[in-house]
Design a protein around this motif. Sequence first.
Motif, mmCIF file in Angstrom:
data_model
loop_
_atom_site.group_PDB
_atom_site.id
_atom_site.type_symbol
_atom_site.label_atom_id
_atom_site.label_comp_id
_atom_site.label_asym_id
_atom_site.label_seq_id
_atom_site.Cartn_x
_atom_site.Cartn_y
_atom_site.Cartn_z
ATOM 1 N N SER A 299 81.312 106.017 27.378
ATOM 2 C CA SER A 299 81.278 104.612 26.938
ATOM 3 C C SER A 299 82.597 103.895 27.204
ATOM 4 N N SER A 300 83.177 104.135 28.374
ATOM 5 C CA SER A 300 84.511 103.607 28.655
ATOM 6 C C SER A 300 84.503 102.161 29.131
ATOM 7 N N GLY A 301 83.355 101.648 29.622
ATOM 8 C CA GLY A 301 83.354 100.350 30.274
ATOM 9 C C GLY A 301 83.815 99.211 29.385
ATOM 10 N N LEU A 302 83.224 99.082 28.190
ATOM 11 C CA LEU A 302 83.612 97.987 27.306
ATOM 12 C C LEU A 302 85.029 98.172 26.768
ATOM 13 N N LEU A 303 85.459 99.410 26.573
ATOM 14 C CA LEU A 303 86.841 99.630 26.140
ATOM 15 C C LEU A 303 87.809 99.141 27.202
ATOM 16 N N LEU A 304 87.583 99.529 28.459
ATOM 17 C CA LEU A 304 88.458 99.075 29.536
ATOM 18 C C LEU A 304 88.451 97.556 29.636
#
Length: 415
Positions: A299-304
């Motif tokens: 789930s890295s997309g929204l964090l990045l």
Amino acid sequence: MAEGKIRSVAIVGDGPAGATLATLLARRGVRVGLFARGRPAGLLVGESLVPAIIPILRELGVEDEVRSYSVFKPGATFVLRSGEAIGFDFSDAARRLPGYAFNVPRDRFDASLIDACSRSGARIFQHPALLEREPGNADRIHLAADGARKFFDGTPDLIVDATGRTRTLARLLELPTNAGDRRDLALFAHCEGISLENEGHIHMDHLGHGWCWRIPLPGRVSLGVVVRPDVLREYGSNAAAQFDAYLEADPHLKELTQHSHRVSPVMKYDNYQLTTLRGVGDGWALVGDAFGFVDPIFSSGLLLAMDGARALARAVLTGTPAAFRAYEQRQLQHLEAWRRVVGYYYDGRLFDLIKLGHTDDPNWIGRIVNPHVGKRVSRILIGESTTERYSRWLLDFVIRRALPPQTEPSGLRIY
């Protein structure tokens, strides 16, 4: 990037990165115009948040609103081909971060961020911005003449591309990219009747080919399969046919979905692991997926996207070339850190490490690893291990030192 105070910013794209950046800047008195690019039809990748996003939601003033319509997410679960389920609770690893996150309906989540943006004083234009390359300057762009130019009293001091994987500015300026090692496709849809091993957890399951995610949402589960294109071609000529046929063909997916039914269209995503190697230039900057996207795992997309927006806001408010260079370098390092972690997932070493740390009779390195490995993996899942230099170093170190040299592919590799 020229020296000087930035008083006006045009942000192209109204997704989470653009809306977060617009809100933070407008609150500090910057004249901000946010241009909608039209919400894509159907579902969006990025329905599961990590705990590192919660402080950003608090800063934006939307955590309680997001909580009200989301599924509480206390952890994450990996399901191996053997059927073994390995669950991690965020609260066991959290130090400075909250020990929870949310699984969000993306339409409502994005609307919450836009509402916060509107309350901040940013001007939202309900049409895409038209960008043009300036004649005689290969590294500069400007807004095409329209009514929005009056809002900026001419030309904004900074134009930010937040158009996601459309990458409007990067394509226009022909910026260099790194495509990474993976060429997977993701097919996903919303389904009813899919079971979960751990309530509220995002689940990541090994498949015969590729892997799948299960994200619990209100009244349904987001089910996605990430598979090589050459594998999917055998199952049909369009996304829906491939998705439905693959659920039937893979034994694990067939068992998961035997009592379920699909309640949405099937969406397809590609161009994985694409990083633009320049993030700032003469009067412009990139943020979110327009800068780089690694993989849906962890789930890295929204964090990045949202963490990058906050970092870019700091650079804009500082206004110096050094601040923008630091932002660019920070984001490139963050993207590369996620790329390495994703590589450990696909080549199986992440799970080899977990197995070594939990064996009943570990070697001496295993005895050292055992108390720490769960926290290290959990800190990936909460978004901490890639934002802290020490955590990145320690994860790389234990994988290099604790595991024997690979003479053949791990049995836990994702094919």
